[in-house]
Design a protein around this motif. Structure first.
Motif, PDB file in Angstrom:
ATOM      1  N   ARG A 202      44.934  28.501  53.207  1.00 19.21           N
ATOM      2  CA  ARG A 202      44.786  29.349  52.022  1.00 19.21           C
ATOM      3  C   ARG A 202      45.023  30.827  52.338  1.00 19.21           C
ATOM      4  O   ARG A 202      45.535  31.578  51.515  1.00 19.21           O
TER       5      ARG A 202
ATOM      6  N   SER B 288      47.364  33.478  50.201  1.00 22.95           N
ATOM      7  CA  SER B 288      46.902  34.785  49.721  1.00 22.95           C
ATOM      8  C   SER B 288      47.782  35.910  50.254  1.00 22.95           C
ATOM      9  O   SER B 288      48.177  36.810  49.489  1.00 22.95           O
TER      10      SER B 288
ATOM     11  N   GLU C 112      49.949  38.380  47.898  1.00 24.40           N
ATOM     12  CA  GLU C 112      49.665  39.814  47.973  1.00 24.40           C
ATOM     13  C   GLU C 112      50.927  40.596  48.328  1.00 24.40           C
ATOM     14  O   GLU C 112      51.189  41.659  47.758  1.00 24.40           O
TER      15      GLU C 112
ATOM     16  N   PRO D 142      49.250  38.529  41.102  1.00 19.98           N
ATOM     17  CA  PRO D 142      47.803  38.363  40.994  1.00 19.98           C
ATOM     18  C   PRO D 142      47.401  36.918  41.306  1.00 19.98           C
ATOM     19  O   PRO D 142      48.061  35.971  40.872  1.00 19.98           O
ATOM     20  N   HIS D 143      46.306  36.803  42.081  1.00 18.48           N
ATOM     21  CA  HIS D 143      45.887  35.472  42.501  1.00 18.48           C
ATOM     22  C   HIS D 143      44.389  35.432  42.733  1.00 18.48           C
ATOM     23  O   HIS D 143      43.728  36.468  42.823  1.00 18.48           O
ATOM     24  N   ASP D 144      43.888  34.221  42.829  1.00 25.06           N
ATOM     25  CA  ASP D 144      42.488  33.982  43.173  1.00 25.06           C
ATOM     26  C   ASP D 144      42.484  33.107  44.414  1.00 25.06           C
ATOM     27  O   ASP D 144      42.740  31.912  44.335  1.00 25.06           O
ATOM     28  N   SER D 145      42.287  33.717  45.562  1.00 25.87           N
ATOM     29  CA  SER D 145      42.254  33.000  46.849  1.00 25.87           C
ATOM     30  C   SER D 145      43.494  32.143  47.064  1.00 25.87           C
ATOM     31  O   SER D 145      43.392  30.983  47.471  1.00 25.87           O
TER      32      SER D 145
ATOM     33  N   ALA E 273      47.140  33.555  39.451  1.00 23.41           N
ATOM     34  CA  ALA E 273      46.283  33.718  38.280  1.00 23.41           C
ATOM     35  C   ALA E 273      46.883  32.980  37.085  1.00 23.41           C
ATOM     36  O   ALA E 273      48.097  33.063  36.839  1.00 23.41           O
ATOM     37  N   GLU E 274      46.035  32.266  36.370  1.00 19.16           N
ATOM     38  CA  GLU E 274      46.499  31.451  35.246  1.00 19.16           C
ATOM     39  C   GLU E 274      47.180  32.277  34.160  1.00 19.16           C
ATOM     40  O   GLU E 274      48.100  31.801  33.509  1.00 19.16           O
TER      41      GLU E 274
ATOM     42  N   HIS F 147      48.966  34.923  34.594  1.00 20.47           N
ATOM     43  CA  HIS F 147      50.143  35.634  35.093  1.00 20.47           C
ATOM     44  C   HIS F 147      51.417  34.941  34.613  1.00 20.47           C
ATOM     45  O   HIS F 147      51.570  33.730  34.755  1.00 20.47           O
TER      46      HIS F 147
END
Length: 172
Positions: free
Chosen positions: A98, A102, A106, A111-114, A118-119, A121
């Motif tokens: 993971r 990330s 980045e 944009p992301h969550d771990s 991101a849903e 995006h």
């Protein structure tokens, strides 16, 4: 020997990518499939069904097997469908790599969550230049074979979004 030199990734599906992997990577991916919390997704059932078909086991016999034994069968004795192979490749990265996901997102400023995009995006294909920079970031931080598999997995699972990875994977 790199993935790109072993198989033609431009013509490769998830099952072919899976078949090209070293046995220990396949086992890690299969274990990750059984370890990952998929919620209501049918991924484990799909793997169990593949064991039933491939090993000619009854459903009750498969249910009695430990997760580790199931993973071993899937990794060593089953020829998975594209769907199952894709799920195992995703599970490997979500469970064990993971940090790489990330770092990649980045570097692309996505944009992301771990490591999960991101849903909300609106994902558009990144430019080839941005992908080359992000791939370099990964290659500077993570083992080369893991980076290559991650990039190949992205490309094989979604050739439209990750089209810019193709030249990076085939050494062009």
């Amino acid at each position: 020997m790199s993935l790109g030199s072993r198989i033609d990734l431009s013509q490769c599906g998830p099952a072919q990518l899976w078949a090209s992997l070293e046995p220990e990577v396949r086992l890690a991916a299969a274990r990750s499939l059984y370890a990952h919390d998929w919620g209501e997704a049918p991924t484990r059932r799909e793997a169990d069904f593949a064991i039933m078909q491939g090993m000619r086991f009854r459903e009750s016999a498969v249910r009695q097997l430990s997760a580790d034994k199931r993973a071993s069968y899937v990794a060593r004795s089953i020829r998975p469908s594209d769907s199952l192979a894709g799920s195992m490749l995703l599970a490997l990265h979500l469970e064990q790599r993971r940090g790489m996901l990330s770092a990649f997102l980045e570097a692309l400023k996505i944009p992301h969550d771990s490591g999960l995009i991101a849903e909300d995006h609106d994902m558009k294909p990144p430019s080839a230049a941005a992908l080359a920079k992000a791939a370099k970031v990964l290659r500077d931080q993570f083992p080369a074979d893991e980076v290559e598999l991650y990039l190949a997995t992205l490309y094989v699972l979604d050739r439209v979004t990750w089209a810019g990875l193709e030249p990076l994977l085939n050494g062009k």
